[in-house]
Design an enzyme around this catalytic site. Structure first.
Site, PDB file in Angstrom:
ATOM      1  N   HIS A 106       0.853  -1.190   0.000  1.00 45.70           N
ATOM      2  CA  HIS A 106       0.000   0.000   0.000  1.00 45.70           C
ATOM      3  C   HIS A 106       0.894   1.247   0.000  1.00 45.70           C
ATOM      4  CE1 HIS A 106      -3.807  -2.076   0.586  1.00 45.70           C
ATOM      5  NE2 HIS A 106      -3.273  -2.773   1.574  1.00 45.70           N
ATOM      6  N   HIS A 148      -0.785  -6.592  -5.212  1.00 48.16           N
ATOM      7  CA  HIS A 148      -0.891  -7.817  -4.427  1.00 48.16           C
ATOM      8  C   HIS A 148      -0.299  -8.960  -5.234  1.00 48.16           C
ATOM      9  CE1 HIS A 148      -3.365 -11.590  -4.306  1.00 48.16           C
ATOM     10  NE2 HIS A 148      -2.994 -11.565  -3.042  1.00 48.16           N
ATOM     11  N   ASN A 201       0.617 -13.417  -4.814  1.00 47.70           N
ATOM     12  CA  ASN A 201       0.468 -14.610  -3.978  1.00 47.70           C
ATOM     13  C   ASN A 201       0.920 -15.824  -4.782  1.00 47.70           C
ATOM     14  OD1 ASN A 201      -1.478 -17.071  -3.186  1.00 47.70           O
ATOM     15  ND2 ASN A 201      -1.120 -15.809  -1.375  1.00 47.70           N
ATOM     16  N   ARG A 259       1.271 -20.122  -4.021  1.00 49.21           N
ATOM     17  CA  ARG A 259       0.923 -21.103  -3.000  1.00 49.21           C
ATOM     18  C   ARG A 259       0.922 -22.520  -3.589  1.00 49.21           C
ATOM     19  NH1 ARG A 259      -3.186 -17.878  -4.544  1.00 49.21           N
ATOM     20  NH2 ARG A 259      -4.995 -18.850  -5.532  1.00 49.21           N
ATOM     21  N   HIS A 282       0.615  -5.501 -18.056  1.00 47.89           N
ATOM     22  CA  HIS A 282       0.065  -6.663 -18.755  1.00 47.89           C
ATOM     23  C   HIS A 282       1.043  -7.245 -19.762  1.00 47.89           C
ATOM     24  CE1 HIS A 282      -4.034  -7.249 -17.251  1.00 47.89           C
ATOM     25  NE2 HIS A 282      -4.000  -5.957 -16.974  1.00 47.89           N
ATOM     26  N   HIS A 297     -21.149  -7.307  -4.994  1.00 43.74           N
ATOM     27  CA  HIS A 297     -22.121  -6.463  -4.314  1.00 43.74           C
ATOM     28  C   HIS A 297     -22.002  -4.998  -4.736  1.00 43.74           C
ATOM     29  CE1 HIS A 297     -18.518  -6.165  -1.821  1.00 43.74           C
ATOM     30  NE2 HIS A 297     -18.998  -5.047  -1.299  1.00 43.74           N
ATOM     31  N   GLY A 304      -7.662 -21.532  11.152  1.00 39.07           N
ATOM     32  CA  GLY A 304      -7.076 -21.189  12.431  1.00 39.07           C
ATOM     33  C   GLY A 304      -5.718 -20.549  12.321  1.00 39.07           C
ATOM     34  N   GLY A 305      -5.494 -19.825  11.231  1.00 37.23           N
ATOM     35  CA  GLY A 305      -4.226 -19.146  11.037  1.00 37.23           C
ATOM     36  C   GLY A 305      -4.070 -17.952  11.968  1.00 37.23           C
ATOM     37  N   ARG A 306      -2.919 -17.311  11.882  1.00 33.59           N
ATOM     38  CA  ARG A 306      -2.614 -16.175  12.754  1.00 33.59           C
ATOM     39  C   ARG A 306      -3.318 -14.932  12.208  1.00 33.59           C
ATOM     40  NH1 ARG A 306       1.794 -12.247  13.175  1.00 33.59           N
ATOM     41  NH2 ARG A 306       2.142 -11.734  15.372  1.00 33.59           N
TER      42      ARG A 306
END
Length: 308
Positions: A100, A110, A112, A114, A149, A179, A262-264
């Site tokens: 940011h 952003h 990611n 994984r 792009h 929404h 249940g992550g941090r």
């Protein structure tokens, strides 16, 4: 989804190196300011390290996280598209990054990357890769979006000419606030459940996308970071950041997976910006740069094709 042989140790080694490399390169963009490193453990299994930089000259808030977690049962966010895997044990690892910037003329971004493995006694493990990167400008610049792009397309081309259009379209559709009937930004690449090419090619593709991020983002930062701005631009930035918050808390798979598994929480919500504003039924005035963002940039386009 794949059932062929995979090398989870190689993926972990790469993700840890990616975590270090991104941290180092982003620190250089911030004139050498260090990230705060915060190692953590997950009581249900696994852990990670969050690295956060706040109140920099370039980044008002930046975070790069590594996590490696395991558990006895995949959470609902991971089995919504693959219900046959419900109830399986899992191992999940990844690097997530959100930047940011302070200057409203520099886009938020952003990334990611994984890797998941779902396991069950007596059955072959099922693995897949996911990830990508996207750009969220507050003020649109055509050359920036085209460069973004083109860099994404170049990363994809060695894997087939159909790959960039496929994952570009997926990104446009994924980063959409239903929404609000609005896109979050100008897109980039998004892929999930990737195993169809076999482990070696899927792994190479994820590495190629990760390697393309800094070359895609750094030139935009250097062009825009010194543009003067005032209260008007900061106010609009805070307003648009509200859309970022809404998407991450309502739709983002990574956020939902982290919370459901249940992550941090402190690390999961690292992605949220430091200052945000909401207004009731606000609309930009026609002819203003703020209106231009909606009219010209928050609509899906073939940026590379249209730039020729």
């Amino acid at each position: 989804m794949g059932i062929t042989q995979h090398d989870i140790d190689a993926v972990e080694t790469w993700l840890r190196r990616l975590h270090d490399g991104l941290t180092r390169q982003l620190s250089q963009l911030e004139d050498g300011k260090d990230f705060r490193a915060d190692a953590w453990e997950r009581p249900a299994g696994g852990g990670g390290e969050s690295r956060v930089l706040e109140d920099g000259n370039l980044f008002e808030k930046a975070g790069v996280n590594f996590s490696l977690v395991h558990g006895e049962k995949l959470p609902p966010s991971a089995t919504a598209r693959r219900p046959k895997l419900a109830g399986r044990a899992f191992r999940a690892m990844g690097v997530s990054m959100v930047l940011h910037p302070r200057n409203p003329y520099v886009p938020t971004t952003h990334g990611n990357w994984r890797f998941f493995v779902a396991e069950s006694a007596g059955q072959d493990p099922v693995w897949w890769f996911g990830g990508g990167f996207d750009l969220t400008p507050y003020y649109g610049f055509h050359e920036d979006v085209v460069h973004w792009h083109r860099t994404a397309r170049s990363a994809c081309e060695p894997f087939g000419l159909e790959v960039y259009p496929r994952f570009k379209k997926w990104c446009d559709e994924y980063f959409y606030l239903r929404h609000r009937d609005e896109r979050r930004g100008v897109g980039g690449l998004f892929y999930d459940d990737l195993s169809e090419w076999g482990f070696t090619k899927c792994f190479e593709f994820s590495r190629a996308v990760a390697d393309a991020f800094i070359p895609a983002y750094r030139p935009i930062v250097e062009r825009r970071r010194h543009i003067p701005y005032g209260d008007r631009e900061r106010d609009f930035q805070a307003y648009r950041r509200g859309r970022y918050v809404e998407f991450n808390l309502v739709y983002d798979r990574g956020t939902l997976f982290g919370l459901q598994s249940g992550g941090r929480t402190e690390s999961i919500l690292m992605s949220l910006p430091p200052m945000v504003r909401w207004r009731y039924d606000w609309q930009p005035e026609p002819g203003t740069p703020e209106h231009g963002l909606y009219a010209e940039y928050l609509q899906p386009r073939e940026w590379v094709r249209d730039s020729k």
